[in-house]
Design a protein around this motif. Structure first.
Motif, short mmCIF file in Angstrom:
data_model
loop_
_atom_site.label_atom_id
_atom_site.label_comp_id
_atom_site.label_asym_id
_atom_site.label_seq_id
_atom_site.Cartn_x
_atom_site.Cartn_y
_atom_site.Cartn_z
N SER A 169 -5.91 2.26 0.25
CA SER A 169 -6.25 0.85 0.42
C SER A 169 -7.51 0.46 -0.35
N MET A 170 -8.27 1.45 -0.78
CA MET A 170 -9.50 1.18 -1.53
C MET A 170 -9.20 1.02 -3.02
N PRO A 171 -9.80 0.03 -3.67
CA PRO A 171 -9.64 -0.10 -5.12
C PRO A 171 -10.11 1.18 -5.81
N GLY A 172 -9.38 1.62 -6.81
CA GLY A 172 -9.75 2.82 -7.55
C GLY A 172 -9.27 4.11 -6.92
N ALA A 173 -8.43 4.01 -5.90
CA ALA A 173 -7.95 5.20 -5.20
C ALA A 173 -7.20 6.16 -6.12
N SER A 174 -6.62 5.65 -7.19
CA SER A 174 -5.89 6.53 -8.10
C SER A 174 -6.82 7.52 -8.80
N GLY A 175 -8.11 7.29 -8.72
CA GLY A 175 -9.06 8.21 -9.30
C GLY A 175 -9.32 9.44 -8.47
N THR B 149 -4.05 8.48 13.13
CA THR B 149 -4.52 8.09 11.80
C THR B 149 -6.03 7.89 11.81
N HIS B 150 -6.51 7.15 12.79
CA HIS B 150 -7.94 6.88 12.89
C HIS B 150 -8.75 8.17 13.10
N HIS B 151 -8.28 9.03 14.00
CA HIS B 151 -8.98 10.30 14.25
C HIS B 151 -8.96 11.20 13.02
N ALA B 152 -7.87 11.18 12.27
CA ALA B 152 -7.78 12.00 11.06
C ALA B 152 -8.82 11.54 10.03
N LEU B 153 -8.96 10.23 9.88
CA LEU B 153 -9.96 9.70 8.95
C LEU B 153 -11.38 10.04 9.41
N MET C 271 -3.69 -2.10 8.81
CA MET C 271 -4.75 -1.15 9.02
C MET C 271 -5.91 -1.88 9.68
N GLY C 272 -6.50 -1.22 10.68
CA GLY C 272 -7.60 -1.82 11.42
C GLY C 272 -8.90 -1.82 10.64
N PHE C 273 -9.83 -2.63 11.10
CA PHE C 273 -11.12 -2.78 10.46
C PHE C 273 -11.88 -1.45 10.41
N GLU C 274 -11.86 -0.70 11.52
CA GLU C 274 -12.57 0.58 11.56
C GLU C 274 -12.00 1.57 10.55
N LYS D 20 -10.54 0.83 7.78
CA LYS D 20 -10.93 0.37 6.45
C LYS D 20 -12.36 0.82 6.12
N ILE D 21 -13.24 0.76 7.08
CA ILE D 21 -14.63 1.21 6.88
C ILE D 21 -14.65 2.71 6.61
N LEU D 22 -13.89 3.47 7.40
CA LEU D 22 -13.81 4.92 7.19
C LEU D 22 -13.26 5.23 5.80
#
Length: 169
Positions: free
Chosen positions: A40-46, A148-152, A1-4, A6-8
């Motif tokens: 990819s974010m910690p806590g995503a299961s929430g 993927t990027h545009h969807a985010l 996954m790209g940096f952008e 990940k920020i999104l």
């Protein structure tokens, strides 16, 4: 996954977490990459409940409830089907928000009227869905990454546009 991406994903996760909402995905040509970005974010299961990778029409019909007549008339690569995929994911996954994608990533599969690189993105709630159409063929890998990027980006903009107002008591 790209940096952008990940920020999104980080910003999306913060907003959904703060709103105490849930999200899921219904993906065709991206094969789960949007879901991968969201988890990819910690806590995503929430806040992330799941994804349905509906790569073929049979799964779009059976698991997402997309009408076979709609698929026959408009094809799977249409705005109408992307919208129905959002609604189906919200119902099947019991989430507040859903993101859906359907398209021709390539190198084959396209038609004269709907060439490779045509990808419909949709996101929202059951009553408020926004869509975007991508039409540039950058090659399979880049088409999937671009979608993927545009969807985010689209989903983050949707969240900002539908910001919930908190009433002070």
């Amino acid at each position: 996954m790209g940096f952008e991406s990940k920020i999104l994903s980080r910003e999306i996760s913060q907003i959904i977490w703060e709103r105490n909402k849930t999200v899921g995905t219904a993906e065709s040509c991206t094969g789960g990459r949007i879901a991968e970005s969201l988890i990819s974010m910690p806590g995503a299961s929430g806040y992330f409940k799941g994804s349905i990778v509906a790569y073929v029409d049979e799964i779009k019909e059976r698991l997402l409830g997309v009408d076979a007549t709609l698929l026959a008339e408009k094809t799977a690569v249409s705005e109408e089907v992307a919208i129905e995929m959002v609604k189906g994911a919200i119902k099947a996954l019991d989430v507040d928000y859903a993101i859906a994608v359907t398209g021709y990533a390539g190198p084959g599969g396209g038609t004269h009227d709907t060439p490779v690189g045509t990808i419909w993105l949709a996101c929202g709630t059951e009553d408020n869905i926004t869509t975007i159409k991508l039409e540039e063929d950058l090659g399979r890998d880049l088409n999937i990454s671009n979608a993927t990027h545009h969807a985010l980006q689209m989903f983050l903009q949707f969240l900002h546009d539908t910001e919930e107002v908190k009433i002070e008591e």
